[in-house]
Design an enzyme around this catalytic site. Structure first.
Site, PDB file in Angstrom:
ATOM      1  N   ASN A 110       1.042  -1.356  -0.158  1.00 35.93           N
ATOM      2  CA  ASN A 110      -0.159   0.027   0.096  1.00 35.93           C
ATOM      3  C   ASN A 110       0.804   1.482   0.070  1.00 35.93           C
ATOM      4  OD1 ASN A 110      -1.941  -1.864   0.199  1.00 35.93           O
ATOM      5  ND2 ASN A 110      -3.068  -1.015   2.154  1.00 35.93           N
ATOM      6  N   HIS A 156     -18.443  35.773 -29.918  1.00 31.86           N
ATOM      7  CA  HIS A 156     -19.645  35.505 -31.062  1.00 31.86           C
ATOM      8  C   HIS A 156     -19.598  34.806 -32.029  1.00 31.86           C
ATOM      9  CE1 HIS A 156     -22.379  36.969 -27.552  1.00 31.86           C
ATOM     10  NE2 HIS A 156     -21.286  37.961 -28.062  1.00 31.86           N
ATOM     11  N   SER A 277      -6.803  12.494 -48.676  1.00 29.31           N
ATOM     12  CA  SER A 277      -8.648  11.614 -48.475  1.00 29.31           C
ATOM     13  C   SER A 277      -8.349  10.798 -49.884  1.00 29.31           C
ATOM     14  CB  SER A 277      -9.564  12.365 -49.061  1.00 29.31           C
ATOM     15  OG  SER A 277     -10.466  11.868 -49.396  1.00 29.31           O
ATOM     16  N   LYS A 283      -8.079  16.779 -51.651  1.00 25.31           N
ATOM     17  CA  LYS A 283      -8.159  17.245 -50.064  1.00 25.31           C
ATOM     18  C   LYS A 283      -6.894  17.238 -49.629  1.00 25.31           C
ATOM     19  CE  LYS A 283     -11.780  17.725 -48.343  1.00 25.31           C
ATOM     20  NZ  LYS A 283     -12.585  17.029 -47.062  1.00 25.31           N
ATOM     21  N   ASN A 285      -6.101  17.208 -45.511  1.00 19.64           N
ATOM     22  CA  ASN A 285      -7.183  17.499 -44.039  1.00 19.64           C
ATOM     23  C   ASN A 285      -6.007  17.841 -43.417  1.00 19.64           C
ATOM     24  OD1 ASN A 285      -9.759  17.247 -46.262  1.00 19.64           O
ATOM     25  ND2 ASN A 285      -8.710  14.924 -45.374  1.00 19.64           N
ATOM     26  N   GLU A 290      -7.459  18.036 -35.686  1.00 18.78           N
ATOM     27  CA  GLU A 290      -8.853  17.319 -35.529  1.00 18.78           C
ATOM     28  C   GLU A 290      -8.520  16.052 -33.683  1.00 18.78           C
ATOM     29  OE1 GLU A 290     -11.229  17.230 -38.998  1.00 18.78           O
ATOM     30  OE2 GLU A 290      -9.564  16.517 -39.128  1.00 18.78           O
ATOM     31  N   TYR A 317      -6.985   2.170   2.033  1.00 18.30           N
ATOM     32  CA  TYR A 317      -6.242   1.410   0.725  1.00 18.30           C
ATOM     33  C   TYR A 317      -7.804   0.260   0.331  1.00 18.30           C
ATOM     34  CZ  TYR A 317      -5.042  -0.999  -3.298  1.00 18.30           C
ATOM     35  OH  TYR A 317      -4.668  -1.877  -5.023  1.00 18.30           O
ATOM     36  N   GLN A 322      -6.540   0.551  -7.651  1.00 17.64           N
ATOM     37  CA  GLN A 322      -6.159   0.245  -8.855  1.00 17.64           C
ATOM     38  C   GLN A 322      -6.736   0.452  -9.577  1.00 17.64           C
ATOM     39  OE1 GLN A 322      -3.923  -4.226  -8.050  1.00 17.64           O
ATOM     40  NE2 GLN A 322      -5.516  -4.890 -10.437  1.00 17.64           N
ATOM     41  N   LYS A 325      -4.510   3.252 -12.684  1.00 18.42           N
ATOM     42  CA  LYS A 325      -3.354   4.292 -13.496  1.00 18.42           C
ATOM     43  C   LYS A 325      -3.229   4.020 -14.522  1.00 18.42           C
ATOM     44  CE  LYS A 325      -0.720   1.024  -9.963  1.00 18.42           C
ATOM     45  NZ  LYS A 325      -2.049   1.156  -9.045  1.00 18.42           N
TER      46      LYS A 325
HETATM   47  N1  ARG Z   1      -1.442  -3.111  -7.187  1.00 22.21           N
HETATM   48  C1  ARG Z   1      -2.171  -2.809  -6.274  1.00 22.21           C
HETATM   49  C2  ARG Z   1      -2.218  -1.028  -6.985  1.00 22.21           C
HETATM   50  O1  ARG Z   1      -2.395  -1.048  -7.518  1.00 22.21           O
HETATM   51  C3  ARG Z   1      -0.575  -2.922  -5.928  1.00 22.21           C
HETATM   52  C4  ARG Z   1      -0.982  -2.602  -4.026  1.00 22.21           C
HETATM   53  C5  ARG Z   1      -1.810  -3.877  -3.537  1.00 22.21           C
HETATM   54  N2  ARG Z   1      -2.153  -3.375  -2.170  1.00 22.21           N
HETATM   55  C6  ARG Z   1      -3.555  -4.539  -1.950  1.00 22.21           C
HETATM   56  N3  ARG Z   1      -3.077  -4.604  -0.298  1.00 22.21           N
HETATM   57  N4  ARG Z   1      -3.322  -5.861  -2.434  1.00 22.21           N
HETATM   58  O2  ARG Z   1      -3.389  -0.854  -6.165  1.00 22.21           O
END
Ligand code: ARG
Length: 463
Positions: A110, A156, A277, A283, A285, A290, A317, A322, A325
């Site tokens: 954690n 506007h 295109s 064209k 583009n 975009e 936690y 998780q 990420k």
């Molecule tokens: N892979 C977990 C995460 O990204 C790491 C922490 C996990 N901790 C646990 N007590 N399961 O959050």
């Protein structure tokens, strides 16, 4: 049953669970942060007499071997190891034996993941800030060349007042400067070490949190462990920073798309950064701006996604976290490539001042100047001046001429108090240069603003 936490279990995990539970396929991106975190932790354990110096040496050598294996592509990332923390620790133990098992003393995944992910985000805050500055330099270079180039200033999306193109680009420099500051402030605010918080409540071992914080480049140590292991504000902040920056990028992109249309014809994107295109041979583009506009959407998605993951989570936690990420990784990569490609598109685009100036002769851009003239030179109250100007505009429409091109006799007919010197006020360049108030569009004021951005970018290089 080769799981690190398998002690209390009698049956192995199902494959399905492994698939569902694992983060190793994406969190492996944090391997450098993870190894550095472990090195700092081990160094602290040795300093505190929890590990012997021989054990520290073994751990250092082992981790360096693991790093080599990862970087050469030899390392086997296994979904059954769940996450990078356990994958690395397992390999370390294979390499150095039982000493490897001591590394996790006084630590939990954690606080480990909080360290790794936070350090990645902190680094990215600074890298993105630097990349924005490079984009600003590219914009500044174009802006410097066009402080005399007239372009219709709009509100506007209607022609409003003549401004210069350098001034228009200066608005984006202001936005991007705020973005740089936002990333830098986030770095400063969040540069706090989670290490030593362990699972949630701290540890009975005699750890030195200040020491690991210093080794890892953190400014300070977090105050409350329960908060620290569940805090993802730093991740939300970088997502917000990126979202705001992408919002700015998408606004500029929208203008680039419009400006490169036949209707505007203000710029032409280089062949290198335009696409054709598959069916219409004529064209060219503006796919780059975009896509930049479009990619803003996925970044907002990541921000709202993580806000939603965090909403209502009890302390401390929870595995939900998780999910923090992938969205951040994707948003960071999107930000990096977006900044790079927008910079190149701007450096290589062709500006067409003649078309910009031609567009200024439509829409009676100097109407406000006529009203100002009536107030200043004829002592007419502004409301009345506004009305008289409206009549002049109507007359121009009737005659099919822009106010800036109207003849004196036609104006005189509308109001007898108008004198010959009015003609000077109606010129578009005069109108632009009349706006000399601080932050205004006159060429002089624009140059002052661009100088400000130049100083900002240079001071930064010097320090
Ligand atoms: N892979 C977990 C995460 O990204 C790491 C922490 C996990 N901790 C646990 N007590 N399961 O959050």
């Amino acid at each position: 049953m080769d799981k690190m936490w398998s002690g209390r279990f009698s049956a192995g995990a199902s494959n399905l669970l492994d698939q569902f539970n694992a983060s190793i396929m994406y969190d492996r991106k944090l391997y450098r942060e993870d190894i550095e975190g472990s090195l700092a932790h081990a160094a602290m354990l040795a300093k505190q007499g929890i590990l012997t110096h021989e054990e520290l040496k073994q751990i250092k050598e082992g981790l360096s071997q693991v790093q080599k294996e990862i970087e050469s592509g030899e390392f086997e990332w296994k979904i059954s190891d769940e996450d990078l923390h356990m994958g690395i620790e397992k390999r370390l133990t294979q390499l150095i034996g039982d000493t490897g098992k001591k590394l996790h003393t006084a630590r939990s995944r954690n606080d480990q993941v909080a360290v790794d992910f936070r350090r990645y985000v902190l680094r990215k805050n600074l890298e993105i800030a630097e990349a924005i500055k490079l984009l600003m330099e590219a914009i500044l270079e174009v802006a410097n060349k066009h402080t005399e180039t007239l372009i219709p200033g709009m509100t506007h999306l209607q022609h409003a007042q003549p401004i210069n193109f350098g001034f228009h680009l200066g608005a984006y420099l202001s936005m991007f400067k705020r973005d740089v500051e936002r990333f830098e402030i986030s770095f400063a605010r969040n540069n706090i070490s989670p290490l030593g918080c362990a699972a949630l409540a701290g540890t009975p071992h005699n750890v030195d949190r200040e020491y690991t914080a210093e080794l890892l480049g953190f400014d300070s140590v977090s105050v409350n462990c329960l908060d620290t292991v569940s805090d993802r504000d730093f991740a939300l902040e970088i997502l917000f920073n990126i979202s705001t920056m992408m919002m700015h990028i998408s606004r500029l992109s929208e203008e680039l798309v419009m400006w490169s249309s036949y209707e505007f014809g203000f710029i032409e994107l280089s062949d290198e950064y335009s696409t054709g295109s598959s069916i219409m041979p004529q064209k060219k583009n503006p796919d780059v701006p975009e896509l930049l506009r479009g990619k803003t959407g996925r970044v907002y998605g990541a921000l709202v996604g993580l806000l939603t993951v965090m909403k209502g989570l009890p302390l401390a936690y929870n595995k939900d976290t998780q999910e923090d990420k992938e969205g951040v990784f994707d948003a960071v990569e999107t930000a990096e490539i977006s900044l790079e490609i927008l910079k190149e598109a701007i450096k290589t685009m062709q500006v067409k001042p003649q078309n910009m100036e031609k567009a200024c002769a439509i829409g009676h851009l100097s109407a406000t100047d006529l009203a100002d003239y009536l107030v200043e030179k004829c002592g007419i109250p502004f409301r009345e001046a506004h009305f008289i100007t409206g009549r002049a505009v109507a007359k121009g429409e009737e005659l099919g001429v822009d106010l800036s091109k109207m003849e004196f006799k036609d104006l005189k007919e509308i109001d007898d108090r108008i004198q010959e010197d009015v003609m000077e006020y109606l010129g578009l360049r005069h109108s632009m240069n009349a706006r000399t108030s601080q932050g205004g569009t006159s060429s002089e004021r624009t140059k002052e603003q661009l100088e400000y951005f130049k100083d900002y970018l240079n001071t930064d290089k010097e320090s």
